[in-house]
Design an enzyme around this catalytic site. Structure first.
Site, PDB file in Angstrom:
ATOM      1  N   ASP A  74       1.138  -1.107   0.134  1.00 48.71           N
ATOM      2  CA  ASP A  74       0.301   0.311   0.173  1.00 48.71           C
ATOM      3  C   ASP A  74       0.595   1.031  -0.202  1.00 48.71           C
ATOM      4  O   ASP A  74      -0.067   2.022  -0.293  1.00 48.71           O
ATOM      5  CB  ASP A  74      -1.530  -0.326   1.702  1.00 48.71           C
ATOM      6  CG  ASP A  74      -0.402  -0.479   3.041  1.00 48.71           C
ATOM      7  OD1 ASP A  74       1.087  -0.028   2.561  1.00 48.71           O
ATOM      8  OD2 ASP A  74      -1.071   0.078   3.465  1.00 48.71           O
ATOM      9  N   SER A  75       2.541   1.157   0.123  1.00 51.87           N
ATOM     10  CA  SER A  75       2.955   2.124  -0.030  1.00 51.87           C
ATOM     11  C   SER A  75       2.671   2.767  -2.139  1.00 51.87           C
ATOM     12  O   SER A  75       3.320   3.747  -1.879  1.00 51.87           O
ATOM     13  CB  SER A  75       4.368   1.381  -0.047  1.00 51.87           C
ATOM     14  OG  SER A  75       5.005   0.047  -0.865  1.00 51.87           O
TER      15      SER A  75
ATOM     16  N   ASP B 242      -0.990  -5.998   0.109  1.00 55.26           N
ATOM     17  CA  ASP B 242      -1.354  -5.647   1.518  1.00 55.26           C
ATOM     18  C   ASP B 242      -2.879  -4.895   0.859  1.00 55.26           C
ATOM     19  O   ASP B 242      -3.525  -5.268  -0.377  1.00 55.26           O
ATOM     20  CB  ASP B 242      -1.231  -4.096   1.577  1.00 55.26           C
ATOM     21  CG  ASP B 242       0.321  -3.768   2.177  1.00 55.26           C
ATOM     22  OD1 ASP B 242       0.518  -4.622   3.070  1.00 55.26           O
ATOM     23  OD2 ASP B 242       1.171  -2.915   1.797  1.00 55.26           O
TER      24      ASP B 242
ATOM     25  N   GLU C  14       9.015  -4.508  10.728  1.00 56.42           N
ATOM     26  CA  GLU C  14       9.572  -3.226   9.987  1.00 56.42           C
ATOM     27  C   GLU C  14      10.061  -2.425  11.186  1.00 56.42           C
ATOM     28  O   GLU C  14       9.201  -1.584  12.495  1.00 56.42           O
ATOM     29  CB  GLU C  14       8.148  -2.328   9.391  1.00 56.42           C
ATOM     30  CG  GLU C  14       8.775  -0.952   8.843  1.00 56.42           C
ATOM     31  CD  GLU C  14       8.176  -0.464   7.401  1.00 56.42           C
ATOM     32  OE1 GLU C  14       7.210  -0.958   6.964  1.00 56.42           O
ATOM     33  OE2 GLU C  14       8.115   0.696   7.216  1.00 56.42           O
TER      34      GLU C  14
ATOM     35  N   GLU D  64      -1.516  -5.974   8.157  1.00 54.56           N
ATOM     36  CA  GLU D  64      -0.794  -4.831   9.981  1.00 54.56           C
ATOM     37  C   GLU D  64      -1.140  -5.360  10.993  1.00 54.56           C
ATOM     38  O   GLU D  64      -2.601  -4.699  11.048  1.00 54.56           O
ATOM     39  CB  GLU D  64      -0.726  -3.242   9.022  1.00 54.56           C
ATOM     40  CG  GLU D  64      -0.044  -3.178   8.195  1.00 54.56           C
ATOM     41  CD  GLU D  64       0.681  -1.488   7.667  1.00 54.56           C
ATOM     42  OE1 GLU D  64       0.197  -0.595   8.778  1.00 54.56           O
ATOM     43  OE2 GLU D  64       1.051  -1.183   6.972  1.00 54.56           O
TER      44      GLU D  64
ATOM     45  N   LYS E   1      -1.155  -9.226   2.522  1.00 52.33           N
ATOM     46  CA  LYS E   1      -0.222  -8.648   4.044  1.00 52.33           C
ATOM     47  C   LYS E   1      -1.270  -8.126   5.113  1.00 52.33           C
ATOM     48  O   LYS E   1      -2.605  -7.155   4.211  1.00 52.33           O
ATOM     49  CB  LYS E   1       0.732  -8.330   3.307  1.00 52.33           C
ATOM     50  CG  LYS E   1       1.700  -7.675   4.830  1.00 52.33           C
ATOM     51  CD  LYS E   1       2.767  -7.834   4.626  1.00 52.33           C
ATOM     52  CE  LYS E   1       2.754  -5.830   3.455  1.00 52.33           C
ATOM     53  NZ  LYS E   1       2.530  -5.029   4.289  1.00 52.33           N
TER      54      LYS E   1
HETATM   55  O1  KIV Z   1       3.527  -0.806   1.433  1.00 53.74           O
HETATM   56  C1  KIV Z   1       4.968  -1.273   1.652  1.00 53.74           C
HETATM   57  O2  KIV Z   1       5.620  -0.668   1.368  1.00 53.74           O
HETATM   58  C2  KIV Z   1       4.991  -2.884   2.669  1.00 53.74           C
HETATM   59  C3  KIV Z   1       6.416  -2.582   3.209  1.00 53.74           C
HETATM   60  C4  KIV Z   1       7.026  -1.132   3.402  1.00 53.74           C
HETATM   61  C5  KIV Z   1       6.995  -3.534   3.953  1.00 53.74           C
HETATM   62  O3  KIV Z   1       4.027  -3.040   3.257  1.00 53.74           O
END
Ligand code: KIV
Length: 271
Positions: free
Chosen positions: A51-52, A90, A189, A122, A120
């Site tokens: 989600d980056s 994510d 992280e 969090e 993934k």
């Molecule tokens: O969203 C992302 O890129 C991440 C990584 C930094 C692990 O969760």
């Protein structure tokens, strides 16, 4: 070290075998077809559609604004390119925190509409019910502990997490809970290297570090950061493997100059 490109498709079972034999796992983000094709061909084990994307693709300050539909769009482009890597996506902010039914329906949408191989999420014990429900549906889940950017407004800063004993203890408990639930791996992280080592040694499932030192079972970076596309973003944990901002800038400036100077296209660059 050479990468075994003979492997047809990396699976969560192969990742577990890699941890068992001490082979490090390489993970990198990608958000579109062309980048993902390069990343996959380079021998990446896991491509994370992070989600980056909210930051590096859409220019938002945080990861919070990106939607489930937008994540599915990015993920389906990546899946079309990835022939070997496991593609993990994510679950975006707001798509799983409400309740486990909503979490399951978000995960199912990602799997059905993008063709990705897992999700993934969090958080630790507080999202256990959602993780469990998604796993029951046969969807592989990767955990994410430490600095969890979806909670940035709770933390107030992107600084290192779990330096204090109480937070370190909770992180260790959370990591064991994620393993017990059936997660196939955990991203750690921005936590102290010593804590990441302890967690990596206490878990039988792989840990993937970002800013968590050298003792995790694998490493992940955001592709724009490691290629040097994000000019000025240079945290201590980042190794920058290229300087694409300057390389691309030079090429584009040359193109503008050539067009203005009427030297592009020349008489051979046409029909
Ligand atoms: O969203 C992302 O890129 C991440 C990584 C930094 C692990 O969760």
């Amino acid at each position: 070290m050479s990468v075994n490109k003979e492997v047809k498709r990396i699976t969560t079972h192969i990742l577990q075998e890699m941890k068992n034999r001490g082979e490090k796992i390489a993970m990198l983000t990608a958000y579109d077809y062309s980048m993902a094709a390069i990343v996959d061909n380079a021998g990446m084990d896991i491509i994370l559609v992070g989600d980056s994307a909210s930051n590096v693709m859409a220019g938002h300050e945080t990861t919070l604004p990106i939607t489930l539909d937008q994540m599915i769009y990015h993920a389906s482009s990546v899946v079309r390119a990835a022939k070997r890597a496991l593609v993990i996506v994510d679950l975006p902010f707001g798509s799983y925190q409400g309740n486990s039914k909503e979490a399951l329906s978000s995960a199912i949408r990602i799997m059905k509409e993008s063709g990705a191989h897992g999700v993934k999420m969090e958080g630790g014990v507080e999202i256990a019910e959602s993780i469990s429900r998604i796993l029951t549906a046969g969807i592989p889940v990767m955990g994410h502990l430490g600095l969890t950017p979806q909670s940035i407004y709770k933390f107030g800063t992107y600084t290192v997490r779990a330096k204090e004993e109480a937070e370190a203890v909770k992180l260790k408990e959370d990591s064991l809970k994620l393993q017990e639930l059936g997660c196939f791996g955990v991203v750690l992280e921005k936590i102290p290297a010593k804590l990441a080592k302890e967690v990596s040694e206490s878990l039988s499932i792989p840990t993937i570090g970002i800013g968590a030192g050298q003792h995790c079972d694998g490493q992940v970076l955001v592709i724009h950061d490691m290629l040097g596309i994000n000019k000025g973003f240079k945290p201590r944990f980042l190794r920058q493997y290229s300087n694409l901002y300057d390389i691309m800038n030079d090429a584009i400036v040359n193109y503008v100059d050539d067009v203005k100077a009427k030297s592009f296209p020349n008489d051979k660059e046409g029909y």
